[in-house]
Design a protein around this motif. Structure first.
Motif, PDB file in Angstrom:
ATOM      1  N   UNK A 174      45.205 123.711 -15.872  1.00  0.00           N
ATOM      2  CA  UNK A 174      46.145 122.577 -16.404  1.00  0.00           C
ATOM      3  C   UNK A 174      47.477 122.713 -15.850  1.00  0.00           C
ATOM      4  N   UNK A 175      48.206 121.308 -15.949  1.00  0.00           N
ATOM      5  CA  UNK A 175      49.628 121.451 -15.462  1.00  0.00           C
ATOM      6  C   UNK A 175      50.410 122.076 -16.401  1.00  0.00           C
ATOM      7  N   UNK A 176      50.756 123.364 -16.192  1.00  0.00           N
ATOM      8  CA  UNK A 176      51.634 123.999 -17.265  1.00  0.00           C
ATOM      9  C   UNK A 176      52.819 124.686 -16.424  1.00  0.00           C
ATOM     10  N   UNK A 177      53.635 125.338 -16.877  1.00  0.00           N
ATOM     11  CA  UNK A 177      54.648 126.029 -16.157  1.00  0.00           C
ATOM     12  C   UNK A 177      54.089 127.339 -16.118  1.00  0.00           C
ATOM     13  N   UNK A 178      53.861 127.598 -14.619  1.00  0.00           N
ATOM     14  CA  UNK A 178      53.058 128.746 -14.461  1.00  0.00           C
ATOM     15  C   UNK A 178      54.044 129.974 -13.816  1.00  0.00           C
ATOM     16  N   UNK A 179      54.389 130.950 -14.693  1.00  0.00           N
ATOM     17  CA  UNK A 179      55.593 131.801 -14.446  1.00  0.00           C
ATOM     18  C   UNK A 179      55.048 132.737 -13.111  1.00  0.00           C
ATOM     19  N   UNK A 180      53.694 132.604 -12.585  1.00  0.00           N
ATOM     20  CA  UNK A 180      53.529 133.443 -11.656  1.00  0.00           C
ATOM     21  C   UNK A 180      53.864 132.621 -10.253  1.00  0.00           C
ATOM     22  N   UNK A 181      53.847 131.230 -10.462  1.00  0.00           N
ATOM     23  CA  UNK A 181      54.354 130.592  -9.213  1.00  0.00           C
ATOM     24  C   UNK A 181      55.695 129.865  -9.402  1.00  0.00           C
ATOM     25  N   UNK A 182      56.231 129.874 -10.532  1.00  0.00           N
ATOM     26  CA  UNK A 182      57.643 129.191 -10.756  1.00  0.00           C
ATOM     27  C   UNK A 182      58.525 130.307 -11.305  1.00  0.00           C
ATOM     28  N   UNK A 183      59.861 129.887 -11.327  1.00  0.00           N
ATOM     29  CA  UNK A 183      60.643 130.746 -11.789  1.00  0.00           C
ATOM     30  C   UNK A 183      60.738 130.692 -13.388  1.00  0.00           C
ATOM     31  N   UNK A 184      61.368 131.874 -13.897  1.00  0.00           N
ATOM     32  CA  UNK A 184      61.177 131.829 -15.631  1.00  0.00           C
ATOM     33  C   UNK A 184      61.752 130.607 -16.291  1.00  0.00           C
ATOM     34  N   UNK A 185      61.006 130.075 -16.961  1.00  0.00           N
ATOM     35  CA  UNK A 185      61.222 128.896 -18.066  1.00  0.00           C
ATOM     36  C   UNK A 185      62.607 129.297 -18.503  1.00  0.00           C
ATOM     37  N   UNK A 186      63.462 128.210 -18.599  1.00  0.00           N
ATOM     38  CA  UNK A 186      63.458 127.032 -17.960  1.00  0.00           C
ATOM     39  C   UNK A 186      64.267 126.753 -16.553  1.00  0.00           C
ATOM     40  N   UNK A 187      64.243 127.634 -15.658  1.00  0.00           N
ATOM     41  CA  UNK A 187      64.993 127.720 -14.597  1.00  0.00           C
ATOM     42  C   UNK A 187      64.342 126.612 -13.659  1.00  0.00           C
ATOM     43  N   UNK A 214      45.127 119.590 -22.066  1.00  0.00           N
ATOM     44  CA  UNK A 214      46.103 120.798 -22.347  1.00  0.00           C
ATOM     45  C   UNK A 214      47.022 120.443 -21.134  1.00  0.00           C
ATOM     46  N   UNK A 215      48.024 120.715 -21.329  1.00  0.00           N
ATOM     47  CA  UNK A 215      49.085 120.493 -20.311  1.00  0.00           C
ATOM     48  C   UNK A 215      49.570 119.190 -19.821  1.00  0.00           C
ATOM     49  N   UNK A 216      50.220 118.980 -18.939  1.00  0.00           N
ATOM     50  CA  UNK A 216      50.757 117.626 -18.363  1.00  0.00           C
ATOM     51  C   UNK A 216      51.807 116.991 -19.434  1.00  0.00           C
ATOM     52  N   UNK A 217      51.191 116.393 -20.303  1.00  0.00           N
ATOM     53  CA  UNK A 217      52.106 115.656 -21.171  1.00  0.00           C
ATOM     54  C   UNK A 217      51.546 116.144 -22.828  1.00  0.00           C
ATOM     55  N   UNK A 218      52.452 116.253 -23.527  1.00  0.00           N
ATOM     56  CA  UNK A 218      52.186 116.224 -25.103  1.00  0.00           C
ATOM     57  C   UNK A 218      51.650 114.821 -25.501  1.00  0.00           C
ATOM     58  N   UNK A 219      50.575 114.664 -26.481  1.00  0.00           N
ATOM     59  CA  UNK A 219      50.187 113.457 -26.771  1.00  0.00           C
ATOM     60  C   UNK A 219      50.357 112.915 -28.302  1.00  0.00           C
ATOM     61  N   UNK A 220      50.586 111.911 -28.726  1.00  0.00           N
ATOM     62  CA  UNK A 220      50.911 111.275 -29.801  1.00  0.00           C
ATOM     63  C   UNK A 220      49.419 111.292 -30.466  1.00  0.00           C
ATOM     64  N   UNK A 221      49.505 111.775 -31.825  1.00  0.00           N
ATOM     65  CA  UNK A 221      48.281 111.240 -32.787  1.00  0.00           C
ATOM     66  C   UNK A 221      48.772 110.755 -33.882  1.00  0.00           C
ATOM     67  N   UNK A 222      47.811 110.155 -34.588  1.00  0.00           N
ATOM     68  CA  UNK A 222      48.236 108.910 -35.859  1.00  0.00           C
ATOM     69  C   UNK A 222      48.954 109.718 -36.933  1.00  0.00           C
TER      70      UNK A 222
END
Length: 322
Positions: A174-187, A214-222
């Motif tokens: 999934x497209x998430x903030x992968x702390x192994x590839x990116x800097x610590x959130x939210x840097x 999972x991931x990419x964007x949050x999704x609205x529900x009713x």
């Protein structure tokens, strides 16, 4: 529905049974190209493109908050801006900013655009915008129960849509903030690492053939969001069939926002969720969001009842026979 796992939050507990009748769901989130067709056909103006109304803002603010000067009420939306250094994760205002002129065409503000991003999920859309699109297409937003059933992809109480391991055999799911590839959130100081949406279908689908549950964007529900909804639902003598959610909102955990402020359930997590913050790419994770608050990590997908599906098929056959 829900989860009693040690990773679960109080608003996800307890796990409980729900019955659902059949429904059809979009294979992926609504894309920029799909939303553009809706706007071109109808002339629809999204929430972010309109001047905010004080009567909509007031319920989300502490009682007694004075009305701002009319000049301060300008069209725009919330944009993730990140930070240059690590900060306390208790204050999300450090990495979010209201940007005048931000909307679905300009997700990061007036200087941004969606050129070349037709297949990315549309963002900066409010609950009302999602409802308007769904109505135009002859569909509707999924209930929270439908969304979770679909997200699970056939697994029973698995942590993720694909099983219990976040990255099976080291594969990103999934497209998430992968702390192994990116800097610590939210840097976001490293410009080589892009933070944002990816085209729909960039990762493997779940067991039902659905992408980006999972991931990419949050999704609205009713559903209206209540932090205690699952506790209430679990007390029914018989599992409810096709539950439509509670009649109002209740969220006592959101800082200065009144507990009864209107919120709709959003699901799935986004590109900002990581193993150190949020972890809402889990199948049972849930949160409440102001229905009139477009954000740069928030989109949607739609569903159809069997009746709506049959009607749509009949319309297509009618058009084809002309």
């Amino acid at each position: 529905m829900g989860n009693d796992h040690q990773m679960s939050q109080p608003n996800e507990r307890p796990a409980h049974k729900v019955r659902l009748t059949g429904f059809w769901m979009d294979v992926h989130d609504v894309t920029n190209a799909e939303f553009r067709r809706f706007v071109d056909a109808t002339g629809y103006v999204t929430t972010a493109e309109q001047k905010p109304r004080w009567e909509d803002l007031r319920p989300q603010l502490p009682p007694g908050t004075p009305r701002p000067d009319d000049s301060a009420l300008v069209a725009g939306a919330m944009v993730f801006v990140g930070t240059e250094t690590e900060v306390s994760l208790r204050d999300y205002s450090r990495w979010w900013r209201f940007v005048p002129g931000a909307n679905w065409r300009h997700p990061q503000g007036p200087g941004s655009n969606i050129d070349g991003k037709d297949e990315h999920p549309v963002v900066q859309v409010s609950y009302e915008d999602a409802q308007a699109y769904a109505q135009w297409t002859g569909k509707r937003l999924p209930t929270e129960a439908e969304w979770e059933f679909a997200a699970r992809g056939g697994y029973e109480q698995a942590t993720y849509s694909w099983g219990n391991e976040l990255q099976p055999q080291g594969q990103a799911m999934a497209n998430i903030w992968d702390t192994r590839q990116q800097q610590p959130f939210p840097v976001v100081k490293d410009e080589k690492v892009q933070v944002g949406t990816t085209p729909v279908g960039s990762y493997a689908p779940n067991g039902y053939g659905l992408y980006d549950m999972a991931g990419n964007v949050w999704q609205w529900t009713a559903d209206w969001y209540r932090a205690d909804a699952f506790m209430v639902q679990a007390q029914y003598r018989q599992p409810p069939t096709d539950p439509a959610g509670p009649a109002d909102s209740f969220d006592p955990s959101d800082g200065n926002v009144p507990a009864s402020a209107p919120k709709r359930v959003t699901r799935g997590g986004s590109f900002l969720c990581s193993d150190t913050y949020c972890i809402s790419y889990r199948a049972s994770a849930r949160r409440g969001t102001d229905p009139l608050n477009p954000m740069s990590h928030l989109g949607f997908r739609t569903v159809m009842t069997p009746e709506q599906w049959k009607s749509a098929q009949a319309r297509q056959r009618s058009i084809a026979s002309r």
